[in-house]
Design an enzyme around this catalytic site. Structure first.
Site, PDB file in Angstrom:
ATOM      1  N   GLN A   1      45.070  37.061  37.856  1.00 32.74           N
ATOM      2  CA  GLN A   1      44.097  38.055  38.333  1.00 32.74           C
ATOM      3  C   GLN A   1      43.172  37.486  39.405  1.00 32.74           C
ATOM      4  O   GLN A   1      42.041  37.941  39.567  1.00 32.74           O
ATOM      5  CB  GLN A   1      43.278  38.591  37.161  1.00 32.74           C
ATOM      6  CG  GLN A   1      44.071  39.496  36.230  1.00 32.74           C
ATOM      7  CD  GLN A   1      44.499  40.791  36.911  1.00 32.74           C
ATOM      8  OE1 GLN A   1      43.870  41.280  37.845  1.00 32.74           O
ATOM      9  NE2 GLN A   1      45.611  41.362  36.437  1.00 32.74           N
ATOM     10  N   SER A   2      43.627  36.514  40.150  1.00 32.97           N
ATOM     11  CA  SER A   2      42.787  35.848  41.144  1.00 32.97           C
ATOM     12  C   SER A   2      42.199  36.813  42.183  1.00 32.97           C
ATOM     13  O   SER A   2      42.937  37.521  42.873  1.00 32.97           O
ATOM     14  CB  SER A   2      43.622  34.789  41.863  1.00 32.97           C
ATOM     15  OG  SER A   2      42.937  34.318  43.007  1.00 32.97           O
TER      16      SER A   2
END
Ligand code: PLP
Length: 319
Positions: free
Chosen positions: A75-76
């Site tokens: 989920q960067s």
């Protein structure tokens, strides 16, 4: 000695971002608390990586690269913003993400697709494995006549940190008059840039990084700040008490912390501002707990740097 403006920079965000005093929060906590809205920087859902990418992708263009590689957790925010910015510059983007955290098609992974990035998951806990894969892939592309620019996790290089030196210069131009600047620290480049920027443009201001991961940021942040100073041909110029790290991790990186939820709800309900459970919620709650515990003695104003991260709200629940 080089001036910041002599450094190649590509315009990606809408700057300056808003800076204002949080009226209701300041009244409640009995202290002037300001916010710098880098979540409103005009790309995707905003966030701190855009300022770094203005310098990093300028270098990629100078080097004639047609592809950008970067990495992060599934989920960067950094990976998503790299995808967004690379697309705008007509570059291909390949994201080599750790197969860790929320890997379903939610949150930032939806946005990565919208921005046209190629996403590959690597089942590893180590960024060294990912960088080795980047090198392998880079050589493959080179053989096909293409050229890839490699951005490490968080864009936290000395060059990327210049984005936050620039942010503090912007704060001075906006007339910021504060005693402390507080930000989340996840890979260190933002806090490093703020530290160096404060030393140059707002001398006397103290910088507090709130650690949301467990790396040794007491060392990483000053080292990155010195690296950024060296890029500009300047000597490091810190004082022993201009920087501190305070850790507010809870159970670990990217794990929402139940103690933060009331603080996240309070800021949303009193000021309308959203924080995320991975970075800004921890930093904000860590800052207010520190304030309540007497960690900001004196009466100087405090500035909270909002670094973005909203997409996490659509990938995970608050604790
Ligand atoms: C990456 C990130 C941070 C941390 O910045 P670093 O420069 O990596 O320390 C803080 N907040 C958000 C929302 C981020 O995405």
């Amino acid at each position: 000695m080089r001036d910041l403006d002599q450094f190649p920079r590509v315009k990606l965000g809408v700057f300056p971002t808003p800076l204002y005093r949080l009226e209701a929060i300041s009244a409640k906590y009995g202290r002037n608390i300001w916010i710098k809205r880098d979540d409103l920087c005009g790309v995707a859902l905003g966030g701190n990586k855009v300022r770094k990418l203005e310098y990093l992708l300028a270098q990629a263009q100078t080097q004639g690269c047609d592809t950008v590689f970067t990495t992060g957790g599934a989920q960067s925010n950094h990976a998503m913003l790299t995808a967004a910015c690379a697309a705008r510059l007509g570059m291909r983007c390949i994201l080599l993400l750790k197969k860790r955290g929320v890997t379903d098609h939610r949150g930032n992974l939806i946005l990565d697709d919208i921005y046209g990035a190629q996403v590959r998951f690597l089942d590893t806990d180590s960024y060294d494995d990912i960088y080795a894969e980047m090198d392998r892939l880079g050589a493959e592309l080179a053989a096909a006549g293409r050229r890839a620019y490699h951005i490490p996790v968080g864009g936290s290089t000395a060059l990327g940190a210049l984005g936050y030196v620039n942010c503090v210069r912007e704060l001075r131009q906006q007339g910021a008059s504060v005693g402390h600047i507080v930000s989340a620290t996840g890979s260190g480049g933002t806090t490093a840039g703020v530290l160096l920027g404060a030393r140059w443009y707002l001398p006397g201001v103290k910088v507090t990084g709130i650690g949301v991961d467990d790396d040794p940021f007491e060392e990483i942040v000053p080292r990155l700040a010195d690296g950024a100073a060296a890029l500009l041909g300047r000597a490091p110029s810190g004082t022993p008490d201009d920087f501190r790290m305070v850790y507010h991790l809870g159970q670990g990186y990217a794990i929402p912390n139940p103690e933060d939820t009331p603080y996240i709800q309070e800021l949303a309900r009193m000021e309308g501002i959203l924080l995320d459970p991975v970075y800004t919620g921890k930093a904000w709650s860590g800052m207010l707990r520190l304030l309540e515990a007497g960690g900001f003695p004196g009466q100087e104003d405090i500035l909270f740097l909002h670094t973005g991260g909203a997409a996490a709200l659509f990938a995970m629940d608050l604790a």
